[in-house]
Design a protein around this motif. Structure first.
Motif, PDB file in Angstrom:
ATOM      1  N   GLY A   1     -44.635  19.364  44.842  1.00  0.00           N
ATOM      2  CA  GLY A   1     -43.710  20.668  44.360  1.00  0.00           C
ATOM      3  C   GLY A   1     -43.263  20.041  43.583  1.00  0.00           C
ATOM      4  O   GLY A   1     -42.110  20.872  42.252  1.00  0.00           O
TER       5      GLY A   1
ATOM      6  N   LEU B   1     -41.806  22.080  39.627  1.00  0.00           N
ATOM      7  CA  LEU B   1     -41.147  22.324  39.852  1.00  0.00           C
ATOM      8  C   LEU B   1     -40.448  21.661  38.161  1.00  0.00           C
ATOM      9  O   LEU B   1     -39.535  22.621  37.568  1.00  0.00           O
ATOM     10  CB  LEU B   1     -39.741  21.542  40.116  1.00  0.00           C
ATOM     11  CG  LEU B   1     -38.779  21.997  41.943  1.00  0.00           C
ATOM     12  CD1 LEU B   1     -38.193  21.144  42.465  1.00  0.00           C
ATOM     13  CD2 LEU B   1     -37.986  22.774  41.402  1.00  0.00           C
TER      14      LEU B   1
ATOM     15  N   LEU C   1     -40.875  23.172  50.067  1.00  0.00           N
ATOM     16  CA  LEU C   1     -39.854  22.434  49.206  1.00  0.00           C
ATOM     17  C   LEU C   1     -38.314  22.352  50.361  1.00  0.00           C
ATOM     18  O   LEU C   1     -38.083  22.055  51.211  1.00  0.00           O
ATOM     19  CB  LEU C   1     -39.438  22.213  48.265  1.00  0.00           C
ATOM     20  CG  LEU C   1     -40.319  21.305  46.983  1.00  0.00           C
ATOM     21  CD1 LEU C   1     -40.361  21.416  45.608  1.00  0.00           C
ATOM     22  CD2 LEU C   1     -40.900  20.002  47.678  1.00  0.00           C
ATOM     23  N   GLY C   2     -38.524  24.144  50.109  1.00  0.00           N
ATOM     24  CA  GLY C   2     -37.165  24.032  50.899  1.00  0.00           C
ATOM     25  C   GLY C   2     -37.424  24.329  52.267  1.00  0.00           C
ATOM     26  O   GLY C   2     -36.482  24.106  53.097  1.00  0.00           O
TER      27      GLY C   2
ATOM     28  N   TYR D   1     -32.500  25.723  41.431  1.00  0.00           N
ATOM     29  CA  TYR D   1     -33.157  24.782  42.299  1.00  0.00           C
ATOM     30  C   TYR D   1     -33.798  26.157  44.155  1.00  0.00           C
ATOM     31  O   TYR D   1     -34.669  25.520  44.252  1.00  0.00           O
ATOM     32  CB  TYR D   1     -33.024  23.838  42.663  1.00  0.00           C
ATOM     33  CG  TYR D   1     -32.670  22.689  43.621  1.00  0.00           C
ATOM     34  CD1 TYR D   1     -34.833  22.208  43.062  1.00  0.00           C
ATOM     35  CD2 TYR D   1     -32.318  22.527  44.638  1.00  0.00           C
ATOM     36  CE1 TYR D   1     -34.954  21.547  44.543  1.00  0.00           C
ATOM     37  CE2 TYR D   1     -32.808  21.991  45.645  1.00  0.00           C
ATOM     38  CZ  TYR D   1     -34.513  20.845  45.251  1.00  0.00           C
ATOM     39  OH  TYR D   1     -34.383  20.529  45.951  1.00  0.00           O
TER      40      TYR D   1
ATOM     41  N   THR E   1     -36.425  26.663  45.770  1.00  0.00           N
ATOM     42  CA  THR E   1     -36.556  26.300  47.370  1.00  0.00           C
ATOM     43  C   THR E   1     -36.638  27.377  48.582  1.00  0.00           C
ATOM     44  O   THR E   1     -37.876  27.304  49.561  1.00  0.00           O
ATOM     45  CB  THR E   1     -35.966  25.106  47.474  1.00  0.00           C
ATOM     46  OG1 THR E   1     -34.353  25.519  47.591  1.00  0.00           O
ATOM     47  CG2 THR E   1     -35.946  24.418  46.704  1.00  0.00           C
TER      48      THR E   1
ATOM     49  N   HIS F   1     -40.374  28.086  48.621  1.00  0.00           N
ATOM     50  CA  HIS F   1     -41.256  27.276  48.661  1.00  0.00           C
ATOM     51  C   HIS F   1     -41.297  25.853  49.411  1.00  0.00           C
ATOM     52  O   HIS F   1     -40.094  26.172  50.207  1.00  0.00           O
ATOM     53  CB  HIS F   1     -41.221  26.791  47.498  1.00  0.00           C
ATOM     54  CG  HIS F   1     -42.383  25.925  46.958  1.00  0.00           C
ATOM     55  ND1 HIS F   1     -42.182  24.225  47.297  1.00  0.00           N
ATOM     56  CD2 HIS F   1     -43.371  25.894  45.611  1.00  0.00           C
ATOM     57  CE1 HIS F   1     -43.917  23.770  46.601  1.00  0.00           C
ATOM     58  NE2 HIS F   1     -43.538  24.728  46.100  1.00  0.00           N
TER      59      HIS F   1
ATOM     60  N   HIS G   1     -34.056  15.811  46.005  1.00  0.00           N
ATOM     61  CA  HIS G   1     -33.007  16.860  46.475  1.00  0.00           C
ATOM     62  C   HIS G   1     -31.836  16.440  46.115  1.00  0.00           C
ATOM     63  O   HIS G   1     -31.256  18.331  45.150  1.00  0.00           O
ATOM     64  CB  HIS G   1     -33.640  16.881  48.005  1.00  0.00           C
ATOM     65  CG  HIS G   1     -33.152  17.959  48.714  1.00  0.00           C
ATOM     66  ND1 HIS G   1     -32.688  19.437  48.520  1.00  0.00           N
ATOM     67  CD2 HIS G   1     -31.911  18.816  49.624  1.00  0.00           C
ATOM     68  CE1 HIS G   1     -32.208  20.068  49.012  1.00  0.00           C
ATOM     69  NE2 HIS G   1     -32.040  19.042  49.961  1.00  0.00           N
TER      70      HIS G   1
ATOM     71  N   LEU H   1     -38.189  19.714  52.982  1.00  0.00           N
ATOM     72  CA  LEU H   1     -36.955  18.762  52.476  1.00  0.00           C
ATOM     73  C   LEU H   1     -36.128  18.574  53.434  1.00  0.00           C
ATOM     74  O   LEU H   1     -35.237  17.384  53.247  1.00  0.00           O
ATOM     75  CB  LEU H   1     -36.507  19.021  51.483  1.00  0.00           C
ATOM     76  CG  LEU H   1     -37.023  18.179  49.996  1.00  0.00           C
ATOM     77  CD1 LEU H   1     -36.768  19.440  48.757  1.00  0.00           C
ATOM     78  CD2 LEU H   1     -37.389  17.076  49.921  1.00  0.00           C
TER      79      LEU H   1
END
Length: 174
Positions: A154, A158, A69-70, A60, A64, A67, A51, A73
């Motif tokens: 994720g 990406l 991941l946003g 990115y 995120t 997604h 990250h 993370l």
């Protein structure tokens, strides 16, 4: 910007996460929660490093924002910062089946502790309220294997984006 030249840690972090995630999946079949805790700590460390290495890439932030991941993370970074600075246990082994059930079946699982059961961050621990909220919403009470699979999925997604530094960093699957 070339990921290999300007971000030499990215290929290592991607490999480190992939290796730790694979070990974590395999270790769930053992009755050794200490080894699961160690592999989970490695997954957290490497995911947070990935990250941090990707934040310079303009696409990115856009990825995120929409997604998982946003939202995941920041919680991962919260755990990483707690483990790095004060080394609390952030997981516990619980008995019983957890869904979805995977085969072979095991009757215990390592899950993230609820936020109120974590030690208070000390003054040297770097964290934000958003990170603590992310942990509470996305990780607390969830089996660690689910968290790491979501991260792996994720990172794979990406890697498939045009111009992705992850595509440059590695051709392995996480």
């Amino acid at each position: 910007m070339d990921a290999k030249t300007n971000h030499p840690m990215l290929p290592l972090a991607l490999q480190g996460f992939g290796d730790a995630h694979s070990r974590h999946r395999d270790l769930r079949l053992t009755s050794d929660p200490a080894s699961l805790f160690v592999s989970a700590a490695e997954c957290v460390y490497w995911a947070a490093t990935i990250h941090e290495q990707l934040r310079w890439w303009p696409e990115y932030a856009e990825f995120t924002a929409d997604h998982v991941l946003g939202s995941l993370l920041p919680g991962v970074r919260y755990v990483r910062n707690l483990k790095t600075h004060s080394l609390p246990m952030t997981m516990q082994s619980v008995e019983g089946l957890m869904f979805p059930i995977v085969f072979p079946k095991v009757f215990s699982e390592v899950v993230w502790l609820p936020l109120d059961r974590l030690p208070e961050p000390n003054r040297t621990t770097k964290f934000t309220q958003m990170q603590a909220e992310s942990y509470a919403q996305q990780m607390a009470g969830v089996p660690t294997r689910h968290t790491f699979q979501r991260l792996a999925d994720g990172f794979t997604e990406l890697r498939g984006l045009e111009g992705s530094p992850l595509g440059v960093a590695s051709s392995r699957t996480v």
